[in-house]
Design a protein around this motif. Structure first.
Motif, PDB file in Angstrom:
ATOM      1  N   LYS A   1     -11.575 -13.820   4.920  1.00  0.00           N
ATOM      2  CA  LYS A   1     -12.483 -14.898   5.341  1.00  0.00           C
ATOM      3  C   LYS A   1     -13.356 -14.437   6.505  1.00  0.00           C
ATOM      4  O   LYS A   1     -14.525 -14.804   6.587  1.00  0.00           O
ATOM      5  CB  LYS A   1     -11.684 -16.127   5.769  1.00  0.00           C
ATOM      6  CG  LYS A   1     -11.129 -16.906   4.600  1.00  0.00           C
ATOM      7  CD  LYS A   1     -10.441 -18.168   5.125  1.00  0.00           C
ATOM      8  CE  LYS A   1      -9.336 -18.607   4.198  1.00  0.00           C
ATOM      9  NZ  LYS A   1      -8.298 -19.389   4.870  1.00  0.00           N
ATOM     10  N   GLY A   2     -12.774 -13.637   7.381  1.00  0.00           N
ATOM     11  CA  GLY A   2     -13.556 -13.096   8.493  1.00  0.00           C
ATOM     12  C   GLY A   2     -14.715 -12.239   7.990  1.00  0.00           C
ATOM     13  O   GLY A   2     -15.822 -12.316   8.511  1.00  0.00           O
TER      14      GLY A   2
ATOM     15  N   ASP B   1     -19.210  -7.328  10.742  1.00  0.00           N
ATOM     16  CA  ASP B   1     -19.225  -6.478  11.934  1.00  0.00           C
ATOM     17  C   ASP B   1     -18.196  -6.951  12.957  1.00  0.00           C
ATOM     18  O   ASP B   1     -17.552  -6.141  13.628  1.00  0.00           O
ATOM     19  CB  ASP B   1     -20.618  -6.476  12.578  1.00  0.00           C
ATOM     20  CG  ASP B   1     -21.497  -5.395  11.962  1.00  0.00           C
ATOM     21  OD1 ASP B   1     -20.946  -4.502  11.300  1.00  0.00           O
ATOM     22  OD2 ASP B   1     -22.719  -5.465  12.149  1.00  0.00           O
ATOM     23  N   ALA B   2     -18.056  -8.262  13.086  1.00  0.00           N
ATOM     24  CA  ALA B   2     -17.069  -8.786  14.026  1.00  0.00           C
ATOM     25  C   ALA B   2     -15.671  -8.319  13.620  1.00  0.00           C
ATOM     26  O   ALA B   2     -14.866  -7.900  14.452  1.00  0.00           O
ATOM     27  CB  ALA B   2     -17.127 -10.306  14.057  1.00  0.00           C
ATOM     28  N   VAL B   3     -15.393  -8.380  12.324  1.00  0.00           N
ATOM     29  CA  VAL B   3     -14.075  -7.988  11.831  1.00  0.00           C
ATOM     30  C   VAL B   3     -13.846  -6.494  12.045  1.00  0.00           C
ATOM     31  O   VAL B   3     -12.774  -6.058  12.447  1.00  0.00           O
ATOM     32  CB  VAL B   3     -13.944  -8.366  10.343  1.00  0.00           C
ATOM     33  CG1 VAL B   3     -12.639  -7.870   9.769  1.00  0.00           C
ATOM     34  CG2 VAL B   3     -14.062  -9.873  10.181  1.00  0.00           C
ATOM     35  N   ARG B   4     -14.896  -5.725  11.803  1.00  0.00           N
ATOM     36  CA  ARG B   4     -14.815  -4.280  12.018  1.00  0.00           C
ATOM     37  C   ARG B   4     -14.530  -3.977  13.484  1.00  0.00           C
ATOM     38  O   ARG B   4     -13.731  -3.099  13.803  1.00  0.00           O
ATOM     39  CB  ARG B   4     -16.147  -3.658  11.596  1.00  0.00           C
ATOM     40  CG  ARG B   4     -16.104  -2.181  11.365  1.00  0.00           C
ATOM     41  CD  ARG B   4     -17.414  -1.693  10.779  1.00  0.00           C
ATOM     42  NE  ARG B   4     -17.524  -1.985   9.364  1.00  0.00           N
ATOM     43  CZ  ARG B   4     -18.571  -2.568   8.796  1.00  0.00           C
ATOM     44  NH1 ARG B   4     -19.586  -2.945   9.528  1.00  0.00           N
ATOM     45  NH2 ARG B   4     -18.590  -2.785   7.509  1.00  0.00           N
ATOM     46  N   SER B   5     -15.182  -4.735  14.366  1.00  0.00           N
ATOM     47  CA  SER B   5     -14.994  -4.469  15.798  1.00  0.00           C
ATOM     48  C   SER B   5     -13.574  -4.795  16.239  1.00  0.00           C
ATOM     49  O   SER B   5     -13.162  -4.427  17.326  1.00  0.00           O
ATOM     50  CB  SER B   5     -16.000  -5.276  16.627  1.00  0.00           C
ATOM     51  OG  SER B   5     -15.581  -6.621  16.735  1.00  0.00           O
ATOM     52  N   LEU B   6     -12.822  -5.492  15.391  1.00  0.00           N
ATOM     53  CA  LEU B   6     -11.432  -5.794  15.726  1.00  0.00           C
ATOM     54  C   LEU B   6     -10.476  -4.818  15.039  1.00  0.00           C
ATOM     55  O   LEU B   6      -9.275  -5.069  14.950  1.00  0.00           O
ATOM     56  CB  LEU B   6     -11.105  -7.239  15.341  1.00  0.00           C
ATOM     57  CG  LEU B   6     -11.950  -8.273  16.113  1.00  0.00           C
ATOM     58  CD1 LEU B   6     -11.765  -9.662  15.528  1.00  0.00           C
ATOM     59  CD2 LEU B   6     -11.590  -8.274  17.596  1.00  0.00           C
TER      60      LEU B   6
ATOM     61  N   VAL C   1     -23.882 -22.425  11.341  1.00  0.00           N
ATOM     62  CA  VAL C   1     -23.510 -21.020  11.150  1.00  0.00           C
ATOM     63  C   VAL C   1     -24.192 -20.111  12.172  1.00  0.00           C
ATOM     64  O   VAL C   1     -23.735 -19.025  12.458  1.00  0.00           O
ATOM     65  CB  VAL C   1     -23.839 -20.576   9.706  1.00  0.00           C
ATOM     66  CG1 VAL C   1     -23.486 -19.125   9.476  1.00  0.00           C
ATOM     67  CG2 VAL C   1     -23.076 -21.445   8.718  1.00  0.00           C
ATOM     68  N   LYS C   2     -25.280 -20.579  12.742  1.00  0.00           N
ATOM     69  CA  LYS C   2     -26.044 -19.736  13.684  1.00  0.00           C
ATOM     70  C   LYS C   2     -25.216 -19.371  14.907  1.00  0.00           C
ATOM     71  O   LYS C   2     -24.541 -20.218  15.449  1.00  0.00           O
ATOM     72  CB  LYS C   2     -27.304 -20.473  14.118  1.00  0.00           C
ATOM     73  CG  LYS C   2     -28.429 -20.207  13.135  1.00  0.00           C
ATOM     74  CD  LYS C   2     -29.375 -19.167  13.702  1.00  0.00           C
ATOM     75  CE  LYS C   2     -30.042 -18.403  12.596  1.00  0.00           C
ATOM     76  NZ  LYS C   2     -31.180 -17.634  13.036  1.00  0.00           N
TER      77      LYS C   2
ATOM     78  N   VAL D   1      -8.389 -11.893   7.182  1.00  0.00           N
ATOM     79  CA  VAL D   1      -9.363 -10.806   7.302  1.00  0.00           C
ATOM     80  C   VAL D   1     -10.493 -11.021   6.288  1.00  0.00           C
ATOM     81  O   VAL D   1     -11.676 -10.871   6.611  1.00  0.00           O
ATOM     82  CB  VAL D   1      -8.688  -9.435   7.075  1.00  0.00           C
ATOM     83  CG1 VAL D   1      -9.714  -8.316   7.131  1.00  0.00           C
ATOM     84  CG2 VAL D   1      -7.600  -9.208   8.105  1.00  0.00           C
TER      85      VAL D   1
ATOM     86  N   ARG E   1     -16.251 -12.592   5.195  1.00  0.00           N
ATOM     87  CA  ARG E   1     -17.270 -13.496   4.665  1.00  0.00           C
ATOM     88  C   ARG E   1     -18.159 -14.016   5.801  1.00  0.00           C
ATOM     89  O   ARG E   1     -19.360 -14.163   5.652  1.00  0.00           O
ATOM     90  CB  ARG E   1     -16.586 -14.669   3.952  1.00  0.00           C
ATOM     91  CG  ARG E   1     -17.562 -15.678   3.368  1.00  0.00           C
ATOM     92  CD  ARG E   1     -16.840 -16.873   2.790  1.00  0.00           C
ATOM     93  NE  ARG E   1     -16.218 -17.676   3.837  1.00  0.00           N
ATOM     94  CZ  ARG E   1     -15.450 -18.739   3.613  1.00  0.00           C
ATOM     95  NH1 ARG E   1     -15.195 -19.116   2.388  1.00  0.00           N
ATOM     96  NH2 ARG E   1     -14.928 -19.415   4.615  1.00  0.00           N
ATOM     97  N   GLU E   2     -17.528 -14.280   6.949  1.00  0.00           N
ATOM     98  CA  GLU E   2     -18.294 -14.838   8.067  1.00  0.00           C
ATOM     99  C   GLU E   2     -19.174 -13.776   8.729  1.00  0.00           C
ATOM    100  O   GLU E   2     -20.348 -14.004   8.956  1.00  0.00           O
ATOM    101  CB  GLU E   2     -17.338 -15.407   9.121  1.00  0.00           C
ATOM    102  CG  GLU E   2     -16.534 -16.590   8.644  1.00  0.00           C
ATOM    103  CD  GLU E   2     -17.414 -17.746   8.271  1.00  0.00           C
ATOM    104  OE1 GLU E   2     -18.184 -18.197   9.123  1.00  0.00           O
ATOM    105  OE2 GLU E   2     -17.357 -18.188   7.113  1.00  0.00           O
ATOM    106  N   ASP E   3     -18.591 -12.660   9.075  1.00  0.00           N
ATOM    107  CA  ASP E   3     -19.358 -11.637   9.779  1.00  0.00           C
ATOM    108  C   ASP E   3     -18.556 -10.342   9.788  1.00  0.00           C
ATOM    109  O   ASP E   3     -17.608 -10.188  10.547  1.00  0.00           O
ATOM    110  CB  ASP E   3     -19.636 -12.081  11.217  1.00  0.00           C
ATOM    111  CG  ASP E   3     -20.622 -11.144  11.899  1.00  0.00           C
ATOM    112  OD1 ASP E   3     -20.552  -9.927  11.645  1.00  0.00           O
ATOM    113  OD2 ASP E   3     -21.448 -11.631  12.682  1.00  0.00           O
TER     114      ASP E   3
END
Ligand SMILES: Nc1ncnc2c1ncn2[C@@H]1O[C@H](COP(=O)(O)OP(=O)(O)O)[C@@H](O)[C@H]1O
Ligand SMILES: [Mg+2]
Lengths: 329, 290
Positions: free
Chosen positions: A186-187, A193-198, A328-329, A184, A189-191
């Motif tokens: 590392k997620g 919002d994506a983690v929140r949406s999960l 990363v894009k 979670v 760090r990446e994005d």
């Protein structure tokens, strides 16, 4: 002074108490930035509350050193909450600004006149290591080691304790990052919002990391107090945070051993440039420079090191280049 | 094929007798929104009087660029705050909940700009979707025996989904190495890991090469056939008319029309507001994606 002596002396300090203390603080910063992407430019603030937690407990109230460390940790938790609650829901730059400003404000508060009863203001606190040294398993007057690698019993005790803490928290980092919790992180760090949406409570995770990394920074500050036996607020200038960043980026952010290797190499280079400048100066090769200039040159050297690093080896000494280069894009 | 047809007609049956007028009630709505409004400065981006989404259908949300489709998604899923309005999901009021709480209640969304977690493996991306993981608690994380079994079960489920979405052989690759279309697939598969009742897809076909579009369409249909509700934003009219059970048209933040594909095709207002501009926009859109 010959070059071999300078090299040996630099190598000695690269594993010494200071390198250990910075490595420990950088382990905390690695959790913040390396794994979670939290921009903490004020790790020195956590070191400051940690050092004064021990300093005030031991030096002013005469409490046992372990109580001092407990106070340090509590202060770090409070500081992390104060920093995190308003900023961690906002864009990442808000944390960056808050941390750098808060650390500097803390330094001014601790050195201010009204804080003198507790902090003794600009004069700082003294006689802080008796308790820590009373549990020293080594003979304080004896020298331990071989060749140039010899340390007094007191220094050795700080080294053993601090490097053990570094090892312990590096292990903790490894265990956490190799778990679903770390996934979670590392997620995030990446994005985030994506983690929140999960369905993950991103704010809570960032808060946990800020607290944990801050607590580790405070431990480093506490070790600083017992190592030096005396502390004063002006040891906690912003440059300490930047040294920690240099260490982290040098070793490799987001690598368990990055802070260790970074700190050892960093302090080797720092002491080497210092020794070299002094040697050259005393031989008369640097006619336009005097002692105080060496410090400035050293700082310029840190800056240069950071720039070179970012240009030529952005992943640090032990970082994963492949991971860095991913589109990363 | 025959089973497909029965479910399609099943979904259509559920919409039988529903009048194609904006804000019309549905027989079994899973999502009901009332007076949802959001403005940015002086611009009212979303102003939806009443909207219901029928359970177990594919509902398309269409409208010109800037109509407020993404903003409406953000509001309903807790990624943005409304100025006013309330909405319920599966009978439970969920306005005011934050993004992660909405996801936990069974309504999961994807993003217009794909959010693959690029420096993580495809499999790790998937595993992040699993809910109620013991190992995701800080203290629980340190006690490996406490989560190892659950992790294995989640991995198995992730593998099955990756297989279904034809990503299984990519499982150890970094998500950042996938093509745009594969990332869309991954995002969809990952959201399924949360076992949602409703899945909201913001332009799932944008920037995807035509070969993959067909397979994405197949996946969307199969979501509905599993009993999930799909609400998706799309621009391609052929796609929309082909798979939607119901279409909602948004323009300047308002629902200006809704109905079956056949109703929408012939709706004068829709043609004026949207379909007329379709050609130019499709081209502009392609330019953006490329
Ligand atoms: N964060 C924001 N700040 C200001 N304006 C915004 C913001 N988000 C969206 N808008 C505006 O709201 C309108 C609706 O945008 P959006 O929901 O993205 O449209 P769509 O997804 O239908 O193309 C647009 O005019 C857009 O410029
Ligand atoms: Mg949009």
């Amino acid at each position: 002074m010959d070059i071999l002596t300078i090299l040996a002396e630099s190598a000695r300090s690269a594993v010494g108490p200071v390198a250990a203390i910075y490595a420990l603080a950088a382990v905390g910063l690695n959790l913040h930035f390396g794994y979670t992407g939290l921009l903490n430019f004020g790790q020195v603030g956590f070191m400051l509350v940690g050092a004064y937690g021990v300093g005030i407990s031991v030096g002013v109230y005469g409490l046992p050193v372990l109580v001092g460390f407990a106070v340090s940790l509590a202060c770090a938790v409070v500081l992390a909450l104060l920093l995190g609650i308003p900023t961690l829901r906002l864009r990442s730059d808000y944390l960056a600004i808050s941390t750098i400003a808060t650390a500097e404000v803390l330094r001014y508060v601790y050195r201010a006149g009204f804080a003198e009863p507790l902090t003794n203001g600009v004069y700082g606190l003294q006689n802080l290591s008796a308790g820590f040294r009373s549990i020293n398993p080594f003979e304080s007057a004896e020298r331990y080691g071989f060749g140039v690698f010899n340390f007094s019993g007191n220094h050795l005790w700080v080294m053993v304790a601090t490097w053990s803490l570094v090892g312990l928290f590096a292990l903790l980092t490894w265990m956490l990052m190799h778990s679903p919790w770390g996934r979670v992180i590392k997620g995030i760090r990446e994005d985030e919002d994506a983690v929140r949406s999960l369905g993950k409570n991103v704010f809570a995770y960032k808060m946990q990391v800020l607290v944990l990394g801050g607590v580790i920074g405070a431990l480093a500050g506490g070790m600083m107090a017992v190592h030096q036996a005396a502390i004063n607020p002006d040891q906690f200038k912003p440059q300490v945070s930047f040294f920690l960043w240099a260490i982290l980026l040098l070793g490799g952010a987001g690598r368990v051993l990055g802070p260790l290797i970074g700190s050892v190499v960093f302090w080797f280079l720092m002491n080497f440039t210092d020794g070299l400048l002094r040697a050259l100066g005393s031989e008369g090769y640097l006619p336009f420079l005097s002692g105080p200039d060496f410090g400035a040159i050293q700082l310029a050297f840190v800056g240069l090191l950071l720039v070179l690093l970012i240009v030529f080896r952005p992943q640090g000494l032990i970082g994963d280049r492949k991971e860095m280069l991913i589109n990363v894009k | 094929m025959s089973s497909d047809e029965t479910t399609v007609s099943g979904a259509e049956d559920r919409m039988a007798g529903v009048e194609p007028v904006p804000g019309v009630g549905k027989p079994d709505p899973v999502l009901v929104a009332d007076g949802v409004r959001r403005s940015f400065g002086g611009l009212t981006a979303v102003d939806v009087e009443h909207l219901e989404v029928q359970r177990g259908t594919i509902t398309a949300l269409i409208g010109p660029n800037g109509a407020g489709k993404s903003t409406l998604f953000n509001l309903l899923t807790g990624f943005d705050r409304v100025d006013q309005g309330r909405w319920s999901f599966d009978g439970e009021a969920i306005n005011g909940r934050r993004g992660h709480q909405v996801a936990r209640s069974g309504m999961v969304r994807t993003f217009q700009l794909t959010k693959a977690l690029t420096r993580m493996s495809v499999l790790d991306n998937m595993l992040l979707g699993a809910q109620r993981q013991y190992g995701e608690r800080m203290a629980g994380a340190l006690w490996r025996p406490g989560w190892r079994k659950q992790e294995a079960a989640n991995t198995e489920r992730a593998m099955a989904l990756l297989e279904r979405f034809r990503l299984l052989d990519k499982r150890d690759d970094m998500a950042g190495s996938l093509s745009g279309g594969q990332r869309k697939l991954l995002e969809m598969a990952r959201s399924l890991m949360t076992e949602p009742d409703m899945i909201m897809l913001d332009e799932p076909m944008a920037g995807v090469n035509p070969a993959l579009v067909q397979s994405l369409l197949g996946h969307i249909t199969s979501l509905r056939d599993e009993g999930r509700t799909v609400l998706f934003v799309e621009h391609d009219m052929d796609v929309i008319m082909g798979i939607s059970d119901w279409i909602v048209v948004l323009a300047q933040g308002r629902v200006i029309a809704e109905g079956r594909p056949s109703d929408i095709k012939s709706d004068k207002q829709v043609i004026d507001a949207y379909l007329g501009a379709q050609e130019d926009e499709a081209e502009a859109g392609e330019g953006d994606d490329g």
